[in-house]
Design an enzyme around this catalytic site. Structure first.
Site, mmCIF file in Angstrom:
data_model
loop_
_atom_site.group_PDB
_atom_site.id
_atom_site.type_symbol
_atom_site.label_atom_id
_atom_site.label_comp_id
_atom_site.label_asym_id
_atom_site.label_seq_id
_atom_site.Cartn_x
_atom_site.Cartn_y
_atom_site.Cartn_z
ATOM 1 N N SER A 104 0.832 -1.190 0.000
ATOM 2 C CA SER A 104 0.000 0.000 0.000
ATOM 3 C C SER A 104 0.878 1.255 0.000
ATOM 4 O O SER A 104 1.705 1.448 -0.879
ATOM 5 C CB SER A 104 -0.944 -0.054 1.205
ATOM 6 O OG SER A 104 -1.926 0.930 1.145
ATOM 7 N N HIS A 127 -2.433 -1.422 -4.723
ATOM 8 C CA HIS A 127 -3.890 -1.436 -4.903
ATOM 9 C C HIS A 127 -4.373 -0.003 -5.047
ATOM 10 O O HIS A 127 -3.623 0.953 -4.834
ATOM 11 C CB HIS A 127 -4.587 -2.112 -3.714
ATOM 12 C CG HIS A 127 -4.451 -1.337 -2.427
ATOM 13 N ND1 HIS A 127 -5.433 -0.494 -1.948
ATOM 14 C CD2 HIS A 127 -3.441 -1.260 -1.529
ATOM 15 C CE1 HIS A 127 -5.040 0.052 -0.813
ATOM 16 N NE2 HIS A 127 -3.822 -0.399 -0.532
#
Length: 408
Positions: A104, A127
């Site tokens: 992330s 993501h």
């Protein structure tokens, strides 16, 4: 080399809280560790940009290299950007070394450094940005636009590092990609891999289930309720039929030489039709006669199928698509029936929610799960007079009232 190993001499011992970056400085090289969630609150919640950047500001003059050891599930985008820009602003060369996982926000912190090094068996996870909003449609639209802007901002960091386009990374991020060290190197995010081949697998023990997207939808796993079991109305989970259908489509792809596994039923049938049309050219001299095309060679990866067998494959594919549609309809019936029996929705709303499931199954299931149980009464309220009359008649019969039996 990790200077934070517990067997270091007491003179170099660090605080027990690993998430507070405490630099180790030697020979002009400062080593920092990012080993926790990136969170604006800091303290027990993780490491904030304020805490991390304070450690950077406290570095002595003359530092020529900063080595950032990373094992982090990521966290807040803006704090991650603040950490990255503080590293960029420092005159020293920055090297990010992923020791466990850079996930992330930690992934773009690593990618934004001058050099990104993957330890053997380490991983990267990327993501789309995730956010939460509450309000009317205008608020939701603004929240969606904010998230799309953040996605493009993050993708630009990956693009600058890898040499690939922003659009490439915008297409990869929704896939919630976990990348091995080799895959990170191949993608261009990592510059090199270091570490012995015999090193054990390094995995972080962070719970990242909130990022998971089951069945390819974009809703966090926690927001989804479980689908009805096979004991619920409509028999929604028919494993045998599903396995047979998957075997059929896999066989079609194999015979056609199709490697793409995400084709829809319609696309697969279209590929069959196209292949059949190419093999069944009529004879111009005798159009009425049945001809068998002569194939001198087939393209690499192609499979030649006899016309009758090909027609049978088409027929079976059509049956498979129909079975798939029927299973989906049964599953939707089971979901709605379960919501009615639990008192979440009224029976009169059945058609509405069936239509919603057809358009967005995951979103509708999540919405149904938010409706409280027992809102719509499903148990009988009161009794009709017929039961009472029956009881009275029974008592009268015992007393001999109204009997039609004649005594001798």
């Amino acid at each position: 080399m990790n200077p934070f190993k517990p067997n270091r001499p007491p003179s170099a011992a660090l605080t027990a809280r690993a998430e507070i970056p405490t630099p180790v400085v030697a020979n002009g090289v400062a080593t920092l560790r990012l080993y926790d969630v990136i969170d604006a609150w800091g303290g027990d919640w993780g490491v904030s940009a304020g805490e991390f950047n304070a450690a950077i500001d406290a570095l002595p003059d003359g530092i020529t290299e900063i080595r950032l050891l990373i094992n982090s599930p990521g966290g807040e985008v803006w704090d991650g950007l603040a950490i990255l820009n503080a590293l960029r602003a420092h005159p020293a060369r920055t090297i990010a070394i992923v020791e466990g996982i850079a996930a992330s926000a930690a992934s773009f912190v690593a990618a934004g450094c001058d050099e990104m090094v993957m330890s053997r068996n380490s991983e990267v996870y990327i993501h789309n940005a995730i956010g939460y909003a509450s309000g009317d449609a205008e608020v939701m639209r603004a929240a969606a636009e904010d998230l799309e802007r953040l996605d493009r901002n993050i993708a630009s960091i990956y693009a600058e590092k890898s040499g690939k386009s922003i659009e490439y990374w915008l297409a990869e991020m929704p896939k919630d990609r976990f990348m091995t060290a080799d895959e990170a190197l191949e993608s261009g995010l990592a510059d090199r891999i270091e570490g012995a081949d015999s090193a054990p697998v390094a995995r972080a023990h962070f719970d990242m289930s909130m990022f998971a997207r089951p069945r390819g939808d974009r809703s966090p796993r926690a927001a989804l309720s479980e689908l009805p079991s096979s004991t619920e109305p409509g028999d929604p989970n028919r494993k045998d039929d599903l396995v047979a259908y998957e075997d059929l489509t896999a066989g079609l792809r194999e015979r056609l030489g199709v490697t793409e596994t995400t084709l829809t039923d319609e696309q697969l049938l279209a590929a069959l039709d196209e292949s059949l049309a190419e093999r069944a050219e009529p004879d111009p001299a005798n159009p009425a006669a049945e001809t068998t095309p002569v194939v001198t060679s087939a393209p690499e990866g192609s499979v030649i199928v006899e016309a009758g067998a090909f027609a049978e494959l088409q027929r079976q594919a059509g049956l498979g698509a129909t079975a798939h549609a029927n299973m989906q309809a049964q599953r939707h019936e089971g979901i709605v029936q379960n919501a009615i029996e639990e008192g979440r929705i009224a029976p009169a709303s059945r058609a509405h929610f069936l239509a919603q499931l057809g358009r967005d199954e995951a979103g509708t299931v999540a919405a149904l799960a938010t409706f409280p149980k027992g809102t719509i009464p499903v148990a009988e309220i009161g009794h009709s007079e017929s039961e009472a009359v029956t009881d009275n008649q029974r008592l009268a019969a015992k007393a001999g009232w109204g009997t039609t039996k004649k005594e001798a």
